[in-house]
Design a protein around this motif. Structure first.
Motif, PDB file in Angstrom:
ATOM      1  N   PRO B  35       0.832  -1.212   0.000  1.00 34.74           N
ATOM      2  CA  PRO B  35       0.000   0.000   0.000  1.00 34.74           C
ATOM      3  C   PRO B  35       0.865   1.261   0.000  1.00 34.74           C
ATOM      4  CG  PRO B  35      -0.837  -1.581   1.594  1.00 34.74           C
ATOM      5  CD  PRO B  35       0.472  -2.121   1.100  1.00 34.74           C
ATOM      6  N   PRO B  37       1.145   5.684  -0.510  1.00 37.35           N
ATOM      7  CA  PRO B  37       0.402   6.946  -0.501  1.00 37.35           C
ATOM      8  C   PRO B  37       0.007   7.313  -1.933  1.00 37.35           C
ATOM      9  CG  PRO B  37       2.598   7.214   0.491  1.00 37.35           C
ATOM     10  CD  PRO B  37       2.540   5.836  -0.069  1.00 37.35           C
ATOM     11  N   LEU B 129      -9.341   5.080  -3.123  1.00 40.43           N
ATOM     12  CA  LEU B 129      -9.002   4.756  -1.731  1.00 40.43           C
ATOM     13  C   LEU B 129      -9.602   3.428  -1.280  1.00 40.43           C
ATOM     14  CD1 LEU B 129      -9.078   8.294  -0.056  1.00 40.43           C
ATOM     15  CD2 LEU B 129      -7.080   6.907  -0.624  1.00 40.43           C
ATOM     16  N   ALA B 135      -2.934   3.634  -0.039  1.00 37.93           N
ATOM     17  CA  ALA B 135      -3.180   4.069   1.329  1.00 37.93           C
ATOM     18  C   ALA B 135      -3.221   5.592   1.345  1.00 37.93           C
ATOM     19  CB  ALA B 135      -2.066   3.569   2.232  1.00 37.93           C
TER      20      ALA B 135
END
Lengths: 240, 240
Positions: B35, B37, B129, B135
């Motif tokens: 995961p 950003p 998301l 993440a």
């Protein structure tokens, strides 16, 4: 060049005080001891080489793999000042308190301060480059007025980082366009004593094909920590 | 969100085309698959998501450990344009050739383009998301006008990098001071179509406590390569 003291700092950097004739200096070298590129580092308007923010910046740069040197040039730091200089500084303080224009006062003592500092920085550079722990190429970091003069006069300077928060004499504003080495100009956007527009005009004037402006909000001493890191990466691109 | 194609690129990044209702998009994710950003990346003035400079930037950012998503929002890229938009773009080309003022023409179609794009970007964000490879937190990179609107309207945006080379409608110039997330503003100093002073005024206006301006010489497409790297490090400071 005589080393007068030596101290291993907790980040592994070796800090040595030296004298070169009348010139007192400090040299920081990385832990490895292998020949490192050299960075000449100076504080705006001739402030002392022991000024804590300069020392912190020098140590951070040295920990990044550079030999970093600074001196108190003639009239700078703790070196004796002429009566005229003392008078100019007293005039400056009085004018600042009174909110009066200060440009002509700055011009009267920063101009000669830069002119007189340059030969001593060049003498120091000659001596430093004979040290086995120091290799070319050479960078510069800090006091913009001195850096402009040095970058124009000294062909060994290969890249320069300037801090915009200091008075730049007319002579240096005029020779700014002669600079051709890569530049990083650091500007504090709300530095009350140093008009933003002058820094932007200088950035525009520099003759370098590669020049970058980094501006951050806040006053003279508010430069964010990550600019230290950006400064090292700028040097890495040009000196390593 | 339906993935319609998938390609493993030579830098290890996984590139997937997707559709979300009428919205076409591209998602790049790092090699690890862990995961990551998310960075929403958009090109100035609604240029296509397949524009090579956008794709290169997206891949570089993904290789740096981010999930990067872009879409062609309503009226952008290859999506159908209204007759009024087509007319405005024809008027713009004619005015630019004739050297006439173009602000009002830009205002007439960039303003609505931004307003209509924002809901589609938010819908896309909702969908992204839910993807296990993505993440929070969420960053934004690119088109300044859209980014201002999104950063004001969308509390999930935690940091934003803007490119100054595009028209910013009055509404976004006015709401710039409402932005509080960390910002990196990238300015090409000699971008003829985008007056420098407007970018400096916007930088001044942003309400963020942490905001940094990076300016480099050269025209609209001349951003130096090291700004890619600086952009990733800016994201790293705030999203990792």
């Amino acid at each position: 060049m005589h080393f007068t003291s030596e101290q291993r700092l907790d980040d592994g950097v070796l800090e040595r005080e030296f004298t070169l004739g009348e010139i007192p200096g400090t040299l920081w070298t990385p832990e490895s001891g292998a020949p490192a590129p050299l960075v000449l580092m100076s504080h705006n308007n001739g402030l002392p080489k022991a000024e804590p923010r300069l020392v912190a910046r020098a140590r951070y740069t040295a920990a990044g793999g550079y030999a970093v040197a600074t001196i108190d040039a003639a009239g700078c730091g703790d070196r004796p000042r002429s009566a005229a200089d003392e008078q100019a500084r007293a005039d400056l303080r009085r004018a600042m308190r009174a909110g009066e224009p200060v440009d002509e006062i700055f011009e009267s003592f920063i101009g000669p301060l830069v002119e007189n500092a340059v030969p001593e920085w060049r003498t120091t550079l000659d001596a430093l480059l004979t040290n086995p722990g120091i290799a070319g190429p050479v960078g510069y970091s800090g006091w913009m007025a001195l850096g402009i003069r040095l970058a124009v006069a000294e062909p060994r300077i290969a890249a320069a980082g300037f801090f915009a928060g200091g008075y730049v004499p007319r002579a240096q504003r005029q020779e700014a366009r002669q600079i051709t080495v890569p530049l990083l100009l650091l500007l504090q956007w709300d530095d009350e004593g140093n008009p933003r527009q002058r820094a932007l005009d200088l950035f525009d004037a520099f003759g370098s094909k590669e020049k970058t402006l980094h501006a951050n909000p806040g006053g003279h001493t508010g430069t964010p920590w990550f600019e230290l890191d950006d400064g090292n990466r700028f040097l890495d691109r040009h000196l390593k």
